[in-house]
Enzyme design. Structure first.
Site, PDB file in Angstrom:
ATOM      1  N   CYS A  49       0.852  -1.180   0.000  1.00  0.00           N
ATOM      2  CA  CYS A  49       0.000   0.000   0.000  1.00  0.00           C
ATOM      3  C   CYS A  49       0.898   1.245   0.000  1.00  0.00           C
ATOM      4  CB  CYS A  49      -0.925   0.098   1.197  1.00  0.00           C
ATOM      5  SG  CYS A  49      -2.022  -1.302   1.368  1.00  0.00           S
TER       6      CYS A  49
ATOM      7  N   TRP B 258      -3.116  -2.404  -1.639  1.00  0.00           N
ATOM      8  CA  TRP B 258      -2.893  -3.796  -2.026  1.00  0.00           C
ATOM      9  C   TRP B 258      -3.533  -4.600  -0.905  1.00  0.00           C
ATOM     10  CZ3 TRP B 258      -0.390  -8.208  -0.156  1.00  0.00           C
ATOM     11  CH2 TRP B 258      -0.157  -9.222  -1.115  1.00  0.00           C
TER      12      TRP B 258
ATOM     13  N   ASN C   9      -0.563   1.781   5.856  1.00  0.00           N
ATOM     14  CA  ASN C   9       0.194   0.759   5.141  1.00  0.00           C
ATOM     15  C   ASN C   9       0.747  -0.193   6.192  1.00  0.00           C
ATOM     16  OD1 ASN C   9       1.993  -0.710   3.526  1.00  0.00           O
ATOM     17  ND2 ASN C   9       3.610   0.794   3.813  1.00  0.00           N
ATOM     18  N   GLY C  10       0.398  -1.486   6.084  1.00  0.00           N
ATOM     19  CA  GLY C  10       0.908  -2.449   7.055  1.00  0.00           C
ATOM     20  C   GLY C  10      -0.199  -3.385   7.501  1.00  0.00           C
TER      21      GLY C  10
ATOM     22  N   GLU D  13      14.400 -17.343 -13.180  1.00  0.00           N
ATOM     23  CA  GLU D  13      14.123 -15.912 -13.290  1.00  0.00           C
ATOM     24  C   GLU D  13      13.322 -15.607 -14.570  1.00  0.00           C
ATOM     25  OE1 GLU D  13      13.888 -13.526 -11.514  1.00  0.00           O
ATOM     26  OE2 GLU D  13      14.002 -11.782 -12.820  1.00  0.00           O
TER      27      GLU D  13
ATOM     28  N   LYS E  83       9.626 -13.930 -14.573  1.00  0.00           N
ATOM     29  CA  LYS E  83       9.367 -12.699 -15.329  1.00  0.00           C
ATOM     30  C   LYS E  83       8.181 -12.907 -16.254  1.00  0.00           C
ATOM     31  CE  LYS E  83      11.118 -10.532 -13.891  1.00  0.00           C
ATOM     32  NZ  LYS E  83      11.693  -9.874 -12.783  1.00  0.00           N
TER      33      LYS E  83
ATOM     34  N   HIS F 150      12.264 -37.277 -14.969  1.00  0.00           N
ATOM     35  CA  HIS F 150      11.856 -38.023 -13.772  1.00  0.00           C
ATOM     36  C   HIS F 150      10.410 -37.714 -13.380  1.00  0.00           C
ATOM     37  CE1 HIS F 150      15.877 -39.543 -13.365  1.00  0.00           C
ATOM     38  NE2 HIS F 150      16.356 -38.304 -13.421  1.00  0.00           N
TER      39      HIS F 150
ATOM     40  N   LYS G 178       5.055  -3.907  -5.989  1.00  0.00           N
ATOM     41  CA  LYS G 178       6.512  -3.915  -6.072  1.00  0.00           C
ATOM     42  C   LYS G 178       7.163  -4.040  -4.705  1.00  0.00           C
ATOM     43  CE  LYS G 178      10.350  -2.150  -8.524  1.00  0.00           C
ATOM     44  NZ  LYS G 178      10.564  -3.483  -9.104  1.00  0.00           N
TER      45      LYS G 178
HETATM   46  C1  G6P Z   1       7.915  -8.335  -4.990  1.00  0.00           C
HETATM   47  C2  G6P Z   1       8.178  -7.868  -6.396  1.00  0.00           C
HETATM   48  C3  G6P Z   1       9.327  -8.659  -7.005  1.00  0.00           C
HETATM   49  C4  G6P Z   1      10.556  -8.576  -6.112  1.00  0.00           C
HETATM   50  C5  G6P Z   1      10.246  -9.042  -4.696  1.00  0.00           C
HETATM   51  C6  G6P Z   1      11.388  -8.723  -3.744  1.00  0.00           C
HETATM   52  O1  G6P Z   1       7.323  -9.587  -5.012  1.00  0.00           O
HETATM   53  O2  G6P Z   1       7.018  -7.989  -7.189  1.00  0.00           O
HETATM   54  O3  G6P Z   1       9.644  -8.130  -8.285  1.00  0.00           O
HETATM   55  O4  G6P Z   1      11.570  -9.350  -6.653  1.00  0.00           O
HETATM   56  O5  G6P Z   1       9.102  -8.356  -4.192  1.00  0.00           O
HETATM   57  O6  G6P Z   1      11.493  -7.330  -3.623  1.00  0.00           O
HETATM   58  P1  G6P Z   1      12.767  -6.567  -3.089  1.00  0.00           P
HETATM   59  O7  G6P Z   1      12.357  -5.125  -3.070  1.00  0.00           O
HETATM   60  O8  G6P Z   1      13.045  -7.107  -1.720  1.00  0.00           O
HETATM   61  O9  G6P Z   1      13.870  -6.844  -4.032  1.00  0.00           O
END
Ligand code: G6P
Length: 610
Positions: A2, A76, A100-101, A483, A487, A506, A605
């Site tokens: 948030c 969020w 937020n929290g 990764e 993505k 397997h 994010k």
């Molecule tokens: C969220 C983001 C990811 C990120 C992860 C860790 O899930 O959507 O893209 O890799 O958090 O975030 P940080 O800020 O700790 O790298």
């Protein structure tokens, strides 16, 4: 999670707050709301959906014209589904808050408040915090006493912005375990989850500490502890420009940020190189720590955790030190065995990820030496770790992490070279050669990789219509499969899995059909033949294959329907261009599917809940 912001000053509060909320949408975007002083009281508007939906609603309401003090929120969801009712702000005629929290003890607090006669309209924990502050305000008649009392009673994490109807010329804020800054302007002041939200107006800010309160007017900022004792934190100045936080002509932040990778890598490595050798004296990272570490543990989430996997491969091969990579949210359940001789490296772009922060605190309490690899300056992980190496990637706005990952792995390579030199695994000449390749060649290699974007896009278009997909690889290519797969799934919503190529047979190979294409990563020459065998196995079951390999790889074009190449480079650093290929692949698949690339559904994010 948030985003919260607040404004007090001569400008239109709603305008400034909306602008701030747009900048904070990376923290969550399932609903938004705003409260401001209007016509002698507090007006509130909320809307499910992105900030743009709130913006429309607000315009219909006259944009709270003439209001000069207010708070805003982009959400969020944790407690209660995204809805108008559950959106923040929450409260009543006397008080409104944005939060937020997570209020962990919201259930007993709610029961206590119901007993005292309070009604609840939402399912949120935030409404409980609002009404608790209201109860204590009613008892004491003093806003600061009310906020301090609430801080004593609430168990959990919070950054909260508050309006009291009785104080129309003041903004209040409290914080624990979630980020909150107070932006300082001329004749105007701000609160925000991070400085990016107020950069258009000011670069100066105070970082609010845990269990601290702020009282903010247009011309003053008072910060105090929970006992109302005044505090005088240092005024900080952000180094990020507004342009850096904006799109700069690119259709999405994600593609802008991929294009920033070469310069971000240069910026990050440059200050840590002296005489073409890695040099972390700027960070006061003691050589002894690196020389004597008995083990290294990377702890992180998501993409940052995948950077740790590349670090594991690099450190184990060059330094011969055992390395573990732990998912931060699982760390505590694994009952970690750590001593002061163990090095724990927390990787985090935001520096605020709650799981990573909890892991850092646990590692510290067990006596390990903790090192943060963090992008956001002054963030909680950066402040709490025993030491921090900043990645100078600049603001990363797109939810899908790209340049932050590339910079993290580049920095970890540099750290690896230093460690190997100190431990006598490589000579000074070898260390210099590695450093030179990393610093002088890799940014250019990334540029060359980005120059192949048209080929990557053409390949992406061939795979964009599938609903399932596998990534396979061996060694570091397997870590990059993880990764690449993350993505792709996070921004295109294609169901995708990463598998160790040799493990497929397997059991999981039963899923391979003509409807299950495979992206095979084979950049490691030593493992190439084995990967070709795996490619043949999946092709024999009908899978369409995209092979990503090095230029000159034997018979590549004959082995797969589609081939992409990383530019010729030192194999030790091949993960760097390979990451860029996979990021561009995911980007173009998502673009072809018309996805909301910078704000994928259900994600945020900065994840500040555990
Ligand atoms: C969220 C983001 C990811 C990120 C992860 C860790 O899930 O959507 O893209 O890799 O958090 O975030 P940080 O800020 O700790 O790298």
């Amino acid at each position: 999670m948030c985003g919260i912001t607040g404004y007090i000053g001569r400008n239109e509060a709603a305008e400034v707050i909306l602008e701030g909320l747009h900048a904070l949408e990376y923290r969550g975007y399932d609903s938004a709301g705003i409260a401001a002083f209007e016509n002698g009281g507090i007006s509130v508007l909320k809307s499910v959906g992105k900030v743009a939906a709130l913006e429309e609603k607000l315009a219909a309401h006259g944009n709270f014209a003439g209001a000069h003090c207010g708070i805003g929120h982009t959400r969020w969801a944790t407690h209660g589904a995204p809805s108008d009712i559950n959106s923040h702000p929450h409260g009543n005629e006397r008080i409104q808050i944005v939060h937020n929290g997570i209020i962990e003890n919201y259930a007993p607090l709610r029961a206590m408040l119901i007993e005292k006669g309070y009604d609840f309209v939402s399912e949120t924990d935030t409404e409980v915090a609002a009404k608790l502050i209201d109860l204590r305000y009613g008892e004491s008649g003093d806003p600061l006493d009310a906020l301090a009392a609430a801080m004593r009673e609430i168990v959990g994490s919070y950054a909260i912005g508050v309006l009291f109807a009785d104080y129309p010329d003041k903004l209040f804020a409290i914080k624990k375990d979630n980020p909150l800054i107070v932006g300082v302007g001329e004749g105007e002041n701000f609160i925000a989850s991070d400085i990016a939200a107020v950069l258009r107006h000011t670069k100066n800010y105070y970082q609010l500490g845990d269990l601290e309160m702020a009282v903010i007017s247009a011309s003053s900022v008072q910060i105090m502890d929970i006992d109302k004792r005044p505090l005088h934190p240092e005024l900080q100045t952000a180094t990020w420009s507004i342009e850096a936080a904006e799109r700069g002509g690119y259709p999405h932040f994600m593609i802008k940020e991929i294009n920033e990778e070469p310069s971000a890598v240069e910026k990050t490595l440059h200050p840590r190189i002296a005489g073409m050798l890695p040099d972390f004296s700027g960070e006061k990272l003691s050589d002894e720590r690196l020389r004597s570490a008995k083990s290294v543990t990377f702890v992180a989430c998501g993409t940052a955790m995948h950077a740790g996997l590349v670090g594991k491969a690099a450190i184990e091969s060059l330094c011969r030190v055992p390395v573990k990579v732990e998912i931060a949210s699982e760390f505590r359940y694994n009952n970690p065995i750590l001593t002061p001789d163990d090095l724990v490296i927390i990787i985090s772009q935001s520096g605020e990820t709650a799981d990573s922060l909890a892991a850092l605190r646990l590692a510290k309490s067990l006596g390990a030496y903790t090192l943060g690899i963090v992008n956001v300056i002054g963030s909680t992980i950066a402040r709490e770790a025993d030491n921090v190496i900043y990645t100078w990637a600049g603001p990363e706005i797109s939810v899908a992490s790209t340049k932050a990952y590339t910079v993290q792995i580049s920095l970890i390579y540099l750290l690896t070279i230093r460690m190997a030199l100190l431990r006598g695994n490589i000579s000074e000449a070898e260390a210099r050669a590695y450093t030179e390749t990393l610093y002088r060649e890799m940014p250019e290699i990334i540029r060359k990789t980005i120059a192949t974007e048209a080929d990557i896009k053409a390949a992406a278009l061939k795979f964009a219509d599938y609903e399932d997909l596998f990534f396979i690889g061996r060694g570091v290519d397997y870590y990059l499969s993880m990764e690449g797969s993350l993505k792709l799934k996070e921004i295109s919503y294609i169901h995708s899995e990463a598998y160790a190529a040799g493990e497929l047979k397997h059991g999981t190979i039963s899923l391979i059909t003509e409807q299950m294409p495979v992206v095979a990563l084979a950049t490691d020459e030593a493992l190439y033949e084995k990967m070709i065998s795996n490619i043949r196995e999946v092709k024999a079951r009908g899978a369409k294959v995209l092979l990503v390999t090095r230029e000159g790889a034997k018979d590549a074009a004959a082995e797969a329907e589609c081939v992409l190449y990383i530019p010729p480079c030192d194999p030790f650093f091949a993960a760097i261009p390979l990451a860029t290929v996979l990021q561009l692949f995911a980007y173009h698949v998502a673009a072809a599917r018309g996805c909301d690339i910078d704000k994928p559904r259900n994600l945020a994010k900065s994840v500040t809940v555990e």
